[in-house]
Scaffold this motif. Structure first.
Motif, PDB file in Angstrom:
ATOM      1  N   UNK A 150       1.174   4.872  -4.190  1.00  0.00           N
ATOM      2  CA  UNK A 150       1.412   6.445  -4.031  1.00  0.00           C
ATOM      3  C   UNK A 150       2.101   6.862  -2.780  1.00  0.00           C
ATOM      4  N   UNK A 151       2.132   6.343  -1.605  1.00  0.00           N
ATOM      5  CA  UNK A 151       2.831   6.435  -0.592  1.00  0.00           C
ATOM      6  C   UNK A 151       4.461   6.357  -0.682  1.00  0.00           C
ATOM      7  N   UNK A 152       4.728   5.157  -1.739  1.00  0.00           N
ATOM      8  CA  UNK A 152       6.239   5.135  -2.006  1.00  0.00           C
ATOM      9  C   UNK A 152       6.573   6.564  -2.353  1.00  0.00           C
ATOM     10  N   UNK A 153       6.005   7.103  -3.498  1.00  0.00           N
ATOM     11  CA  UNK A 153       6.530   8.279  -4.188  1.00  0.00           C
ATOM     12  C   UNK A 153       6.524   9.067  -3.072  1.00  0.00           C
TER      13      UNK A 153
ATOM     14  N   UNK B  20      -0.241  -5.326  -0.663  1.00  0.00           N
ATOM     15  CA  UNK B  20       0.343  -4.176   0.087  1.00  0.00           C
ATOM     16  C   UNK B  20       1.293  -3.215  -0.701  1.00  0.00           C
ATOM     17  N   UNK B  21       2.143  -3.702  -1.692  1.00  0.00           N
ATOM     18  CA  UNK B  21       2.631  -3.034  -2.883  1.00  0.00           C
ATOM     19  C   UNK B  21       1.653  -2.277  -3.504  1.00  0.00           C
ATOM     20  N   UNK B  22       0.576  -2.719  -3.865  1.00  0.00           N
ATOM     21  CA  UNK B  22      -0.124  -2.087  -4.824  1.00  0.00           C
ATOM     22  C   UNK B  22      -1.036  -0.881  -3.960  1.00  0.00           C
ATOM     23  N   UNK B  23      -1.325  -1.045  -2.865  1.00  0.00           N
ATOM     24  CA  UNK B  23      -2.257   0.023  -2.099  1.00  0.00           C
ATOM     25  C   UNK B  23      -1.394   0.990  -1.592  1.00  0.00           C
ATOM     26  N   UNK B  24      -0.016   0.724  -1.526  1.00  0.00           N
ATOM     27  CA  UNK B  24       0.996   1.653  -0.983  1.00  0.00           C
ATOM     28  C   UNK B  24       1.778   2.321  -2.010  1.00  0.00           C
TER      29      UNK B  24
ATOM     30  N   UNK C 112       0.848   2.834   7.958  1.00  0.00           N
ATOM     31  CA  UNK C 112       2.260   2.620   8.254  1.00  0.00           C
ATOM     32  C   UNK C 112       3.143   3.572   7.400  1.00  0.00           C
ATOM     33  N   UNK C 113       2.998   3.582   6.291  1.00  0.00           N
ATOM     34  CA  UNK C 113       3.593   4.716   5.558  1.00  0.00           C
ATOM     35  C   UNK C 113       3.537   5.970   5.896  1.00  0.00           C
ATOM     36  N   UNK C 114       2.124   6.411   6.158  1.00  0.00           N
ATOM     37  CA  UNK C 114       1.906   7.734   6.741  1.00  0.00           C
ATOM     38  C   UNK C 114       2.524   8.080   7.897  1.00  0.00           C
ATOM     39  N   UNK C 115       2.638   7.209   8.844  1.00  0.00           N
ATOM     40  CA  UNK C 115       3.312   7.404   9.833  1.00  0.00           C
ATOM     41  C   UNK C 115       4.778   7.640   9.590  1.00  0.00           C
ATOM     42  N   UNK C 116       5.170   6.851   8.804  1.00  0.00           N
ATOM     43  CA  UNK C 116       6.886   6.862   8.554  1.00  0.00           C
ATOM     44  C   UNK C 116       6.994   8.297   7.985  1.00  0.00           C
ATOM     45  N   UNK C 117       6.193   8.816   7.067  1.00  0.00           N
ATOM     46  CA  UNK C 117       6.358  10.132   6.338  1.00  0.00           C
ATOM     47  C   UNK C 117       6.414  11.265   7.381  1.00  0.00           C
ATOM     48  N   UNK C 118       5.463  10.926   8.433  1.00  0.00           N
ATOM     49  CA  UNK C 118       5.208  12.203   9.231  1.00  0.00           C
ATOM     50  C   UNK C 118       6.471  12.049  10.071  1.00  0.00           C
ATOM     51  N   UNK C 119       7.137  10.834  10.485  1.00  0.00           N
ATOM     52  CA  UNK C 119       8.242  11.038  11.374  1.00  0.00           C
ATOM     53  C   UNK C 119       9.518  11.428  10.420  1.00  0.00           C
ATOM     54  N   UNK C 120       9.428  11.253   9.451  1.00  0.00           N
ATOM     55  CA  UNK C 120      10.815  11.618   8.233  1.00  0.00           C
ATOM     56  C   UNK C 120      10.545  13.399   8.441  1.00  0.00           C
ATOM     57  N   UNK C 121       9.289  13.745   8.161  1.00  0.00           N
ATOM     58  CA  UNK C 121       9.342  15.395   8.093  1.00  0.00           C
ATOM     59  C   UNK C 121       9.620  16.003   9.694  1.00  0.00           C
ATOM     60  N   UNK C 122       8.872  15.331  10.563  1.00  0.00           N
ATOM     61  CA  UNK C 122       9.419  15.762  11.946  1.00  0.00           C
ATOM     62  C   UNK C 122      10.788  15.658  12.422  1.00  0.00           C
TER      63      UNK C 122
END
Length: 293
Positions: free
Chosen positions: A43-46, A37-41, A225-235
């Motif tokens: 880029x999303x971390x950044x 999970x750490x590996x595939x996410x 999950x990361x993408x959803x969190x990012x979208x929430x942060x932006x919203x």
């Protein structure tokens, strides 16, 4: 969302170093689900770190409107997540990582919301559309693919546990809060040692038996999950900006509230008319109260 923190934002790990023994590190392999999970996410971390809302936290400049809106979204997300975790607690993929006594966040968030909004806080909840999409996804996988809950639980709970103390202090200082009131979300009284508990949690998660197809699905869900969190942060940041601008406008361009004036001669006419006018004024008052929120 939230949400959300050091597991999502590894640069903050230096603020609260995690002590790992060499044995534990050696035991981690490329086949461990937590490492995958750490590996595939990565880029999303950044991307998550560089959302405006999270930068505000990192700089110690989070505002009260930002934080209150964040709590609203965290409430919705954790309500959906924990209801689905409870409903699937006996599922073979969920049972090993089901720790409600140690990790459940909903009651803590409710306590914080009541502190900031009052006892009628449920009537004042405001969330962006992204939060609703996040909740919809959690309920969908809870019914159709419970094993995917592993990705969301890991992303949320271990992130919040890792960053809890650090972010709690940042929020307290930024908003000038005294004591721990309004900061219950960051406290995990059921976890005596966060580092040891995270090791236990990862070990339990890595023990979950998944087919290759299911494992790939969980990894894809972790990215989602990361993408959803990012979208929430932006919203949330958009909502916070609107809220702060409205507050500035109200403070610099305040206008007197118009009141309803009724001639006394009319009021004295008949008891029936007085009753009708009374109901009318009551309705107007209620309507104004609703839109004031």
């Amino acid at each position: 969302m939230f949400l959300i923190f050091v597991e999502l934002y590894p640069n903050w790990a230096a603020m609260e170093p995690e002590k790992k023994t060499q044995t534990t590190s050696e035991q981690m392999t490329d086949r461990d689900l937590s490492e995958q999970i750490k590996k595939v996410t990565k880029d999303s971390h950044v991307r998550a770190e560089n959302t405006e809302l999270m930068l505000s936290f990192q700089k110690g400049k989070v505002t009260l409107p930002q934080y209150k809106l964040l709590l609203c979204s965290l409430y919705e997300v954790y309500q959906a997540l924990e209801e689905e975790m409870d409903r699937n607690s006996n599922h073979p993929s969920v049972a090993p990582i089901y720790f409600p006594a140690e990790l459940a966040r909903l009651e803590a968030i409710e306590k914080d919301l009541e502190y900031f909004y009052g006892q009628d806080w449920r009537e004042k909840i405001v969330v962006p559309a992204a939060t609703k999409r996040y909740c919809h996804r959690l309920r969908q996988i809870g019914k159709e693919n419970p094993e995917f809950l592993v990705a969301h639980a890991y992303t949320r709970y271990l992130g919040d546990l890792s960053g809890g103390q650090v972010l709690g202090r940042i929020a307290q200082k930024s908003m000038g809060l005294k004591g721990s009131e309004g900061l219950s979300f960051f406290a995990f009284p059921g976890v005596s040692s966060p580092n040891l508990f995270k090791q236990l949690y990862r070990s339990r998660m890595n023990s979950v038996e998944l087919t290759e197809e299911e494992r790939n699905g969980v990894l894809e869900e972790a990215v989602r999950a990361f993408e959803l969190n990012i979208q929430v942060f932006e919203g949330l940041q958009m909502l916070a900006s609107v809220t702060e601008n409205e507050l500035k406008t109200c403070s610099t361009h305040s206008t007197p509230v118009n009141t309803l004036q009724i001639p006394r001669a009319i009021i004295k006419t008949t008891p029936l008319l007085r009753m009708v006018l009374g109901l009318f004024v009551a309705l107007v008052t209620v309507s104004v109260g609703i839109y004031a929120f």
